[in-house]
Scaffold this motif. Structure first.
Motif, PDB file in Angstrom:
ATOM      1  N   SER A  28       4.390  23.927  -3.552  1.00 15.54           N
ATOM      2  CA  SER A  28       2.484  24.359  -4.142  1.00 15.54           C
ATOM      3  C   SER A  28       1.975  23.160  -4.731  1.00 15.54           C
ATOM      4  O   SER A  28       1.092  22.946  -4.996  1.00 15.54           O
ATOM      5  CB  SER A  28       4.013  24.811  -5.818  1.00 15.54           C
ATOM      6  N   ALA A  29       2.893  21.950  -3.897  1.00 16.33           N
ATOM      7  CA  ALA A  29       2.263  20.310  -4.485  1.00 16.33           C
ATOM      8  C   ALA A  29       0.554  20.564  -3.436  1.00 16.33           C
ATOM      9  O   ALA A  29       0.754  20.806  -2.559  1.00 16.33           O
ATOM     10  CB  ALA A  29       2.631  19.463  -3.484  1.00 16.33           C
ATOM     11  N   ASP A  30      -0.358  20.141  -4.719  1.00 11.75           N
ATOM     12  CA  ASP A  30      -1.596  20.548  -3.900  1.00 11.75           C
ATOM     13  C   ASP A  30      -1.974  19.298  -3.532  1.00 11.75           C
ATOM     14  O   ASP A  30      -3.028  18.862  -2.433  1.00 11.75           O
ATOM     15  CB  ASP A  30      -2.166  21.488  -4.910  1.00 11.75           C
ATOM     16  N   LYS A  31      -2.503  17.766  -3.921  1.00  8.20           N
ATOM     17  CA  LYS A  31      -2.619  16.800  -4.543  1.00  8.20           C
ATOM     18  C   LYS A  31      -2.175  15.801  -2.615  1.00  8.20           C
ATOM     19  O   LYS A  31      -2.734  15.716  -2.561  1.00  8.20           O
ATOM     20  CB  LYS A  31      -2.629  16.191  -5.852  1.00  8.20           C
ATOM     21  N   PHE A  32      -0.462  15.455  -3.111  1.00  7.45           N
ATOM     22  CA  PHE A  32      -0.268  15.278  -2.120  1.00  7.45           C
ATOM     23  C   PHE A  32       1.009  16.518  -1.547  1.00  7.45           C
ATOM     24  O   PHE A  32       2.010  16.225  -2.086  1.00  7.45           O
ATOM     25  CB  PHE A  32       0.486  14.085  -2.504  1.00  7.45           C
ATOM     26  N   LEU A  40       0.929  -1.125   0.055  1.00  6.92           N
ATOM     27  CA  LEU A  40      -0.161  -0.094  -0.164  1.00  6.92           C
ATOM     28  C   LEU A  40       0.794   1.060   0.015  1.00  6.92           C
ATOM     29  O   LEU A  40       0.460   2.415  -0.295  1.00  6.92           O
ATOM     30  CB  LEU A  40      -0.686   0.035   1.102  1.00  6.92           C
ATOM     31  N   ILE A  41       2.175   1.002   0.885  1.00  8.60           N
ATOM     32  CA  ILE A  41       2.984   2.648   0.691  1.00  8.60           C
ATOM     33  C   ILE A  41       3.410   2.595  -0.478  1.00  8.60           C
ATOM     34  O   ILE A  41       3.474   3.588  -1.295  1.00  8.60           O
ATOM     35  CB  ILE A  41       3.757   2.250   2.119  1.00  8.60           C
ATOM     36  N   LYS A  42       3.714   2.100  -0.869  1.00 15.96           N
ATOM     37  CA  LYS A  42       4.210   1.205  -2.359  1.00 15.96           C
ATOM     38  C   LYS A  42       3.039   2.592  -3.896  1.00 15.96           C
ATOM     39  O   LYS A  42       3.722   2.962  -4.499  1.00 15.96           O
ATOM     40  CB  LYS A  42       4.818   0.460  -3.078  1.00 15.96           C
ATOM     41  N   LYS A  43       2.243   1.383  -3.385  1.00 16.18           N
ATOM     42  CA  LYS A  43       1.571   2.105  -4.265  1.00 16.18           C
ATOM     43  C   LYS A  43       1.011   3.565  -3.959  1.00 16.18           C
ATOM     44  O   LYS A  43       0.961   4.344  -4.677  1.00 16.18           O
ATOM     45  CB  LYS A  43      -0.253   1.518  -4.174  1.00 16.18           C
ATOM     46  N   ILE A  44       0.880   4.845  -2.592  1.00 16.49           N
ATOM     47  CA  ILE A  44       0.792   6.147  -2.418  1.00 16.49           C
ATOM     48  C   ILE A  44       1.796   6.693  -3.345  1.00 16.49           C
ATOM     49  O   ILE A  44       1.112   7.467  -3.491  1.00 16.49           O
ATOM     50  CB  ILE A  44       0.812   5.780  -1.173  1.00 16.49           C
ATOM     51  N   GLU A  45       3.426   5.711  -3.576  1.00 18.10           N
ATOM     52  CA  GLU A  45       4.779   6.168  -3.668  1.00 18.10           C
ATOM     53  C   GLU A  45       4.604   6.854  -4.903  1.00 18.10           C
ATOM     54  O   GLU A  45       4.919   7.490  -6.091  1.00 18.10           O
ATOM     55  CB  GLU A  45       5.931   5.336  -3.315  1.00 18.10           C
ATOM     56  N   THR A  46       3.681   5.495  -5.155  1.00 21.51           N
ATOM     57  CA  THR A  46       3.860   5.306  -6.916  1.00 21.51           C
ATOM     58  C   THR A  46       3.019   6.458  -7.602  1.00 21.51           C
ATOM     59  O   THR A  46       2.872   7.495  -8.669  1.00 21.51           O
ATOM     60  CB  THR A  46       2.926   3.848  -7.688  1.00 21.51           C
ATOM     61  N   HIS A  47       1.629   6.734  -7.220  1.00 25.58           N
ATOM     62  CA  HIS A  47       0.382   7.441  -7.839  1.00 25.58           C
ATOM     63  C   HIS A  47       0.780   8.739  -7.003  1.00 25.58           C
ATOM     64  O   HIS A  47       0.654   9.502  -7.862  1.00 25.58           O
ATOM     65  CB  HIS A  47      -1.241   7.408  -6.566  1.00 25.58           C
ATOM     66  N   SER A  48       1.183   9.409  -6.053  1.00 27.98           N
ATOM     67  CA  SER A  48       2.127  10.981  -6.381  1.00 27.98           C
ATOM     68  C   SER A  48       3.386  11.171  -6.771  1.00 27.98           C
ATOM     69  O   SER A  48       3.523  12.533  -6.453  1.00 27.98           O
ATOM     70  CB  SER A  48       2.037  10.886  -4.332  1.00 27.98           C
TER      71      SER A  48
END
Length: 200
Positions: A188-192, A169-177
């Motif tokens: 300036s990063a807004d999503k994460f 799950l951590i890898k998935k968060i890092e991949t998406h972000s």
């Protein structure tokens, strides 16, 4: 020490709550959404939560500091003083004066009401804040989702990595972000958005 929030436009709140409720029913997940609940059998539910977060307007921001760096011997630098400074850093710099905000904080201890009063004094100087109050985490799916992502960051920083489902799950968060969970993002990063504070 990590404090964080998830934000959304007010008119999207009902949609997010209904979708997370639907995911819980789909995966037969009972109770609050907690990082500590993750196991192999619960992985599909948490995987869907991450996918949902990154496909919507939901935004996550966290401020992280090593509590061992807090020197309470310094004047006006007690743990409570630092608590307020952390919340100021978390909230103030991302407030857009063109909008108004409802801010909900998680009830953590018996001193929550006195902390709320002090936070109101600090933050209500900003006219963009319409409402500031404590609620219990079981009352808010987005607060539970915030706690879940904070749990992922804390788990990764402590280098536990002993549960395969959590590591994935951590890898998935890092991949998406497209970031590492161990360092600050651009302001300036807004999503994460992550802000690691180094105390001097």
């Amino acid at each position: 020490m990590i404090i964080a929030y998830i934000s959304t436009a007010y008119n999207q709140l009902k949609q997010h709550n209904e979708h997370i409720k639907m995911l819980k029913a789909k995966h037969k997940y009972k109770g609050e959404i907690k990082w500590s609940s993750i196991s192999k059998s619960q992985y599909p539910f948490f995987n869907d939560l991450i996918e949902y977060f990154f496909s919507t307007d939901l935004r996550f921001r966290a401020v992280i500091v090593d509590k061992s760096q807090i020197d309470e011997s310094r004047e006006e630098f007690t743990y409570n003083d630092f608590y307020f400074r952390m919340y100021y850093q978390l909230l103030y710099h991302k407030i857009n004066p063109e909008y108004t905000y409802n801010i909900y904080l998680d009830v953590k201890d018996t001193s929550s009401q006195s902390k709320l009063k002090k936070l109101k004094e600090i933050l209500n100087r900003n006219d963009s804040i319409r409402n500031l109050q404590f609620i219990k985490s079981h009352e808010s799916y987005l607060m539970q989702l915030t706690d879940f992502i904070m749990g992922a960051i804390n788990y990764h920083l402590r280098e536990l990595n002993t549960v395969v489902a959590k590591t994935n799950l951590i890898k998935k968060i890092e991949t998406h972000s497209k970031i590492s969970l161990t360092q600050s993002t651009p302001k300036s990063a807004d999503k994460f958005n992550l802000f690691f504070i180094e105390l001097k």
